[in-house]
Scaffold this motif. Structure first.
Motif, PDB file in Angstrom:
ATOM      1  N   LEU A 176      18.638  -6.762  -1.480  1.00 15.38           N
ATOM      2  CA  LEU A 176      17.331  -6.120  -1.403  1.00 15.38           C
ATOM      3  C   LEU A 176      17.157  -5.501  -0.022  1.00 15.38           C
ATOM      4  N   LYS A 177      16.144  -4.692   0.112  1.00 11.72           N
ATOM      5  CA  LYS A 177      15.839  -4.092   1.404  1.00 11.72           C
ATOM      6  C   LYS A 177      14.357  -4.287   1.696  1.00 11.72           C
ATOM      7  N   LEU A 178      14.064  -4.928   2.817  1.00 10.73           N
ATOM      8  CA  LEU A 178      12.689  -5.124   3.246  1.00 10.73           C
ATOM      9  C   LEU A 178      12.297  -4.013   4.212  1.00 10.73           C
ATOM     10  N   ASP A 179      11.165  -3.370   3.947  1.00 11.39           N
ATOM     11  CA  ASP A 179      10.650  -2.319   4.816  1.00 11.39           C
ATOM     12  C   ASP A 179       9.297  -2.748   5.376  1.00 11.39           C
ATOM     13  N   GLY A 180       9.095  -2.500   6.642  1.00 17.14           N
ATOM     14  CA  GLY A 180       7.801  -2.727   7.268  1.00 17.14           C
ATOM     15  C   GLY A 180       7.374  -1.490   8.038  1.00 17.14           C
ATOM     16  N   ASP A 181       6.174  -0.996   7.774  1.00 18.69           N
ATOM     17  CA  ASP A 181       5.669   0.200   8.442  1.00 18.69           C
ATOM     18  C   ASP A 181       4.354  -0.125   9.137  1.00 18.69           C
ATOM     19  N   LEU A 182       4.326   0.065  10.438  1.00 15.55           N
ATOM     20  CA  LEU A 182       3.101  -0.053  11.216  1.00 15.55           C
ATOM     21  C   LEU A 182       2.625   1.357  11.513  1.00 15.55           C
ATOM     22  N   ILE A 183       1.452   1.720  10.982  1.00 16.36           N
ATOM     23  CA  ILE A 183       0.995   3.114  10.996  1.00 16.36           C
ATOM     24  C   ILE A 183      -0.395   3.206  11.610  1.00 16.36           C
ATOM     25  N   VAL A 184      -0.552   4.143  12.533  1.00 18.94           N
ATOM     26  CA  VAL A 184      -1.852   4.432  13.140  1.00 18.94           C
ATOM     27  C   VAL A 184      -2.214   5.880  12.847  1.00 18.94           C
ATOM     28  N   LEU A 219      15.618   1.323  12.531  1.00 20.11           N
ATOM     29  CA  LEU A 219      14.308   1.581  13.117  1.00 20.11           C
ATOM     30  C   LEU A 219      14.015   3.068  13.017  1.00 20.11           C
ATOM     31  N   SER A 220      12.782   3.401  12.671  1.00 18.08           N
ATOM     32  CA  SER A 220      12.401   4.815  12.560  1.00 18.08           C
ATOM     33  C   SER A 220      11.023   5.028  13.181  1.00 18.08           C
ATOM     34  N   TYR A 221      10.839   6.249  13.694  1.00 22.86           N
ATOM     35  CA  TYR A 221       9.611   6.595  14.399  1.00 22.86           C
ATOM     36  C   TYR A 221       9.161   7.978  13.932  1.00 22.86           C
ATOM     37  N   ASN A 222       7.851   8.131  13.735  1.00 17.84           N
ATOM     38  CA  ASN A 222       7.307   9.427  13.328  1.00 17.84           C
ATOM     39  C   ASN A 222       6.026   9.732  14.075  1.00 17.84           C
ATOM     40  N   LEU A 223       5.874  11.006  14.411  1.00 18.32           N
ATOM     41  CA  LEU A 223       4.639  11.506  15.006  1.00 18.32           C
ATOM     42  C   LEU A 223       4.255  12.768  14.244  1.00 18.32           C
ATOM     43  N   SER A 224       3.085  12.749  13.581  1.00 19.26           N
ATOM     44  CA  SER A 224       2.660  13.887  12.759  1.00 19.26           C
ATOM     45  C   SER A 224       1.341  14.431  13.285  1.00 19.26           C
ATOM     46  N   ALA A 225       1.203  15.757  13.226  1.00 19.29           N
ATOM     47  CA  ALA A 225      -0.013  16.388  13.741  1.00 19.29           C
ATOM     48  C   ALA A 225      -0.355  17.620  12.922  1.00 19.29           C
ATOM     49  N   THR A 226      -1.631  17.958  12.906  1.00 14.61           N
ATOM     50  CA  THR A 226      -2.090  19.230  12.339  1.00 14.61           C
ATOM     51  C   THR A 226      -2.086  20.248  13.480  1.00 14.61           C
ATOM     52  N   PRO A 227      -1.441  21.400  13.286  1.00 11.44           N
ATOM     53  CA  PRO A 227      -1.200  22.307  14.422  1.00 11.44           C
ATOM     54  C   PRO A 227      -2.382  23.173  14.830  1.00 11.44           C
ATOM     55  N   PHE A 228      -3.317  23.468  13.901  1.00 11.32           N
ATOM     56  CA  PHE A 228      -4.399  24.385  14.253  1.00 11.32           C
ATOM     57  C   PHE A 228      -5.565  24.202  13.291  1.00 11.32           C
ATOM     58  N   LYS A 229      -6.668  24.822  13.604  1.00 10.06           N
ATOM     59  CA  LYS A 229      -7.867  24.734  12.779  1.00 10.06           C
ATOM     60  C   LYS A 229      -7.578  25.285  11.379  1.00 10.06           C
ATOM     61  N   GLY A 230      -8.082  24.596  10.381  1.00 10.03           N
ATOM     62  CA  GLY A 230      -7.840  25.001   9.011  1.00 10.03           C
ATOM     63  C   GLY A 230      -6.988  23.997   8.254  1.00 10.03           C
ATOM     64  N   SER A 231      -6.377  23.048   8.976  1.00  8.19           N
ATOM     65  CA  SER A 231      -5.574  22.015   8.329  1.00  8.19           C
ATOM     66  C   SER A 231      -6.475  20.876   7.869  1.00  8.19           C
ATOM     67  N   ARG A 250       0.874  -1.185   0.000  1.00 13.73           N
ATOM     68  CA  ARG A 250       0.000   0.000   0.000  1.00 13.73           C
ATOM     69  C   ARG A 250       0.903   1.225   0.000  1.00 13.73           C
ATOM     70  N   HIS A 251       0.288   2.400  -0.181  1.00 17.41           N
ATOM     71  CA  HIS A 251       1.061   3.629   0.013  1.00 17.41           C
ATOM     72  C   HIS A 251       0.304   4.518   0.979  1.00 17.41           C
ATOM     73  N   VAL A 252       0.958   4.817   2.105  1.00 16.84           N
ATOM     74  CA  VAL A 252       0.368   5.669   3.141  1.00 16.84           C
ATOM     75  C   VAL A 252       1.298   6.853   3.344  1.00 16.84           C
ATOM     76  N   TRP A 253       0.758   8.056   3.180  1.00 17.63           N
ATOM     77  CA  TRP A 253       1.541   9.291   3.284  1.00 17.63           C
ATOM     78  C   TRP A 253       1.065  10.099   4.472  1.00 17.63           C
ATOM     79  N   ASN A 254       1.912  10.199   5.494  1.00 18.37           N
ATOM     80  CA  ASN A 254       1.570  10.974   6.699  1.00 18.37           C
ATOM     81  C   ASN A 254       0.206  10.593   7.263  1.00 18.37           C
ATOM     82  N   GLY A 255      -0.042   9.280   7.322  1.00 15.96           N
ATOM     83  CA  GLY A 255      -1.304   8.791   7.865  1.00 15.96           C
ATOM     84  C   GLY A 255      -2.451   8.782   6.887  1.00 15.96           C
ATOM     85  N   TRP A 256      -2.192   9.209   5.645  1.00 14.34           N
ATOM     86  CA  TRP A 256      -3.234   9.315   4.616  1.00 14.34           C
ATOM     87  C   TRP A 256      -3.042   8.185   3.606  1.00 14.34           C
TER      88      TRP A 256
END
Length: 264
Positions: A241-249, A201-213, A47-53
């Motif tokens: 080869l390189k295997l990537d696994g992303d667990l995204i909420v 290993l990599s970790y990301n936390l993304s957020a919308t900062p204010f109303k209007g996003s 699949r392709h998931v971009w910033n939780g989308w």
């Protein structure tokens, strides 16, 4: 208001730009970069998931090409569903690296192929609409985003990114009906490290900062919590080869994704 939103964006960008200047001096090395470089890679992803989308809900192929000259670079990236039943995307990016800071401007193009509703406007179904930039399309063909990223240094290993849509994130105004840009904004905090086994290993936390996003969420919300594992797989002495696994909420949408990627 839009004016307040812009002030927040400018303040954040200024912070990200000034912070590396303080830290970079501690980590700068004398290593010289090649004046011109070409890098090409590709991935197959479930699949392709971009910033939780969720952008593509199918196996897809992702070529990635970068041309760089000193700090300036041009990148072309795309995804195409392997069964060709879903829309695809081609991103063209102009950017510049100076120290640990990267500035980018991205044009996200969504080709329209086949006899769709815009075929008559485009005169023929064979036209994809590459040069079609109309606010009235509300992002159907193009969306553009300006981004600033701090890539981290040894004394401050966290990555910080701020991105704001500048075109194609438009909706009709509730009162006037006029189509207006929303300038949706996203802030991302990241960290990565490599184990002694070679796994990254990599970790990301993304957020919308204010109303209007509104593209990602309405108001302040966490939209992406990601844990990624990248593991090299040696095939021969000269090929791996390189295997990537992303667990995204995505807490805002209450979505969970587990994505597999195979890179080469």
């Amino acid at each position: 208001t839009l004016r307040t939103m812009k002030k927040h964006c400018l303040a954040l960008c200024a912070f990200l730009l000034l912070l590396p200047g303080i830290l970079w001096a501690q980590d700068e090395t004398s290593e010289k970069k090649s004046p011109f470089a070409v890098n090409f890679s590709a991935k197959i992803k479930s699949r392709h998931v971009w910033n939780g989308w969720l952008s593509c809900n199918a196996w897809n192929f992702q070529p990635d090409l970068t041309l760089s000259y000193y700090g300036a670079f041009f990148n072309a990236w795309a995804y195409t569903a392997l069964d060709h039943t879903l829309p695809n995307e081609i991103d063209l990016t102009l950017g510049y690296d100076f120290g640990p800071v990267t500035l980018m401007y991205i044009d996200m193009f969504y080709p329209k192929e086949g006899p769709k509703k815009v075929a008559k406007e485009l005169k023929t179904a064979g036209y994809m609409g590459l040069f079609r930039y109309k606010k009235e399309d509300m992002g159907d063909f193009h969306q553009q985003m300006a981004m600033v990223k701090f890539n981290g240094v040894e004394s401050f290993p966290l990555q910080l990114m701020a991105g704001v849509f500048t075109f194609g994130d438009a909706t009709p105004d509730e009162e006037s009906g006029e189509i207006k840009e929303r300038y949706s904004t996203l802030i991302d905090l990241g960290y990565s490290h490599t184990l002694h086994t070679g796994q990254k290993l990599s970790y990301n936390l993304s957020a919308t900062p204010f109303k209007g996003s509104g593209f990602f969420a309405d108001g302040f919300n966490v939209v992406n919590v990601r844990f990624g594992v990248s593991q090299p797989v040696k095939i021969t002495d000269s090929f791996s080869l390189k295997l990537d696994g992303d667990l995204i909420v995505n807490p805002y949408r209450e979505n969970l994704y587990f994505v597999l990627g195979i890179g080469f």
